[in-house]
Design a protein around this motif. Structure first.
Motif, PDB file in Angstrom:
ATOM      1  N   ARG A   1      -9.099  -2.384 -10.160  1.00  0.00           N
ATOM      2  CA  ARG A   1      -9.270  -2.789  -8.767  1.00  0.00           C
ATOM      3  C   ARG A   1      -8.170  -2.228  -7.900  1.00  0.00           C
TER       4      ARG A   1
ATOM      5  N   ASP B   1      -5.624  -2.086  -4.645  1.00  0.00           N
ATOM      6  CA  ASP B   1      -4.980  -3.058  -3.772  1.00  0.00           C
ATOM      7  C   ASP B   1      -5.515  -2.808  -2.360  1.00  0.00           C
TER       8      ASP B   1
ATOM      9  N   ALA C   1     -14.663  -9.614  -3.015  1.00  0.00           N
ATOM     10  CA  ALA C   1     -14.326 -11.033  -3.138  1.00  0.00           C
ATOM     11  C   ALA C   1     -15.302 -11.756  -4.052  1.00  0.00           C
ATOM     12  N   LYS C   2     -16.473 -11.146  -4.281  1.00  0.00           N
ATOM     13  CA  LYS C   2     -17.467 -11.813  -5.135  1.00  0.00           C
ATOM     14  C   LYS C   2     -17.272 -11.489  -6.605  1.00  0.00           C
TER      15      LYS C   2
ATOM     16  N   ASP D   1     -16.027  -8.164  -9.706  1.00  0.00           N
ATOM     17  CA  ASP D   1     -16.029  -6.737 -10.021  1.00  0.00           C
ATOM     18  C   ASP D   1     -17.422  -6.142  -9.925  1.00  0.00           C
TER      19      ASP D   1
ATOM     20  N   ILE E   1     -17.121 -13.541 -14.578  1.00  0.00           N
ATOM     21  CA  ILE E   1     -15.737 -13.800 -14.984  1.00  0.00           C
ATOM     22  C   ILE E   1     -15.219 -12.658 -15.843  1.00  0.00           C
TER      23      ILE E   1
END
Lengths: 279, 279
Positions: A80, A82, A104-105, A107, A170
């Protein structure tokens, strides 16, 4: 004469992008490699490659079009970014707010969004496994070691738990030992998760001499299967062995095995099973 | 004259057993402490105490009866024993096969089984919080720091994820940062999980100077609430701070706060919120 087929390969780190390049060339594709700053070196690729910063989406799309790429493939690990530090170009700016919302939901949502952008821009998306299926996990045993009846119970539960946590985006992996969930993966990744298992008291886990427990990795149920397919390699088996596990379970046809022969050989030498369960 | 009330306290490690002893004495109970080998020293308790190995269930039951204990309380952390190494006495032998079967289903199943044994033997089970409710997490803010709107979204998701993994008896705790699940707890425990979050790239998490993300701990939905209630202490806040989190969320009345005033003070000094959400 067939129309030219050319792949723009968004290459993350690891061995998978190189396996994809080999498979693509074999299948008659030309390849242009997009090396992403921080995840790969232009010089490491055998095909024409160019370096892009994450955020340079405008320049990237322009370049892929100029290179006459018809298809886009994502392969390899990309951590991810930054988002606070991304410096988007004009093309990147356009998509950044939606990328942030998707990120925000989880990967998977982020990756799905990225693929949608490329599709919208006219590229066809290919899954890595459509091009290098020699590395897809086959059905049944990969090597000569077989799970015991006890292992089979752990295999089933570990795959269930992996799917269960995947349903909430998750992670992809879980370790179950004698029915007990020892660890589930989130952002730390599989190798770190296995290190953690190795650090648990021996009262709850196996040891390399007295193996017990199973690592399962599986596709998140709602996951975009053209990207981020569960992947294992020799390192995974090494870490699983160190954590005292009996073996590794994957879904047949839904996971990558990097350097399949090396994985088979290493698993055999350490006495771990590697099994592909039919869907 | 009221009948004598005497508690047999099965004491694990940590501060909770001592808080329970103080609360029990205040409430008019006598206390006999069962110090479990490996988890506590007889000499550390202010009340009469005796050491037992795990597995000495026969001697333990006999002793509790001889001591005229009417109630049993379990408090403090007890790690899973190594069932391969337990040397059960005659009384322990009787229950070992069922204990092993329960253990294979998860921590909660094991604890529930143990309580059933004591009930069957004629003891009333008390929950630690029935005796020392001054340490139960209150509703609302514990200190002066408040969650931001962003934090509130993370609080909700983190509590959901903690309950979600709890439903499968995986663990009690989860960390969510900006919508992303950074870590979920299994056998490693909350402190190790927070250490792991601190080791993740700063691109996905907050920092002590730029806090982001929430630790949530909650009772497993089907959990026996007389034992193993989610617990936090100063160490938890310290680790949460180190992991860059904004704060900690618990369910009001369903979690223990060890040394509540110290937790409040420390959280205030580092700028973390600690919040009890109403069920």
């Amino acid at each position: 004469m067939l129309a030219a087929k050319k792949i723009g390969l968004l290459a993350g780190s690891g061995a998978l992008p190189h396996a994809v390049i080999a498979g693509a060339i074999d299948s008659g594709y030309d390849v242009f490699v997009v090396a992403l700053d921080g995840f790969g070196e232009v010089s490491s690729f055998s095909q024409p490659a160019q370096l892009f910063r994450i955020g340079e989406l405008g320049r990237l799309l322009k370049t892929l079009k100029r290179e006459k790429c018809t298809h886009v493939v994502m392969a390899g690990q990309i951590n991810r970014p930054d988002f606070k530090k991304i410096k988007p170009d004009l093309g990147g700016m356009k998509y950044l707010p939606k990328a942030l919302a998707a990120a925000a939901k989880g990967d998977d949502a982020l990756l799905r969004f990225i693929l949608e952008v490329f599709e919208k821009e006219g590229f066809s998306i290919l899954a890595p496994q459509e091009i290098c299926n020699s590395s897809l996990m086959p059905s049944g045993l990969l090597g000569k070691c077989e799970p015991t009846d006890k292992d089979k119970v752990d295999i089933e539960k570990a795959l269930d738990i992996a799917a269960y946590i995947g349903a909430e985006d998750i992670g992809q992996a879980a370790v179950v030992c004698n029915g007990l969930v020892l660890a589930v993966e989130a952002q730390e990744g599989t190798d770190k998760m296995l290190e953690r298992v190795a650090a648990l008291p021996v009262s709850v886990r196996g040891t390399p001499d007295d193996k017990l427990g199973v690592l399962a990795k599986c596709l998140k149920p709602a996951q975009e299967d053209r990207i981020d397919l569960p992947t294992i390699g020799v390192e995974t088996i090494k870490n699983a062995h160190h954590a005292g596990l009996s073996g590794v379970a994957l879904k047949a046809g839904e996971a990558f095995v990097l350097d399949l022969n090396a994985v088979r050989k290493y698993a055999n030498s350490k006495g771990l099973f590697v099994i592909g369960i039919e869907k």
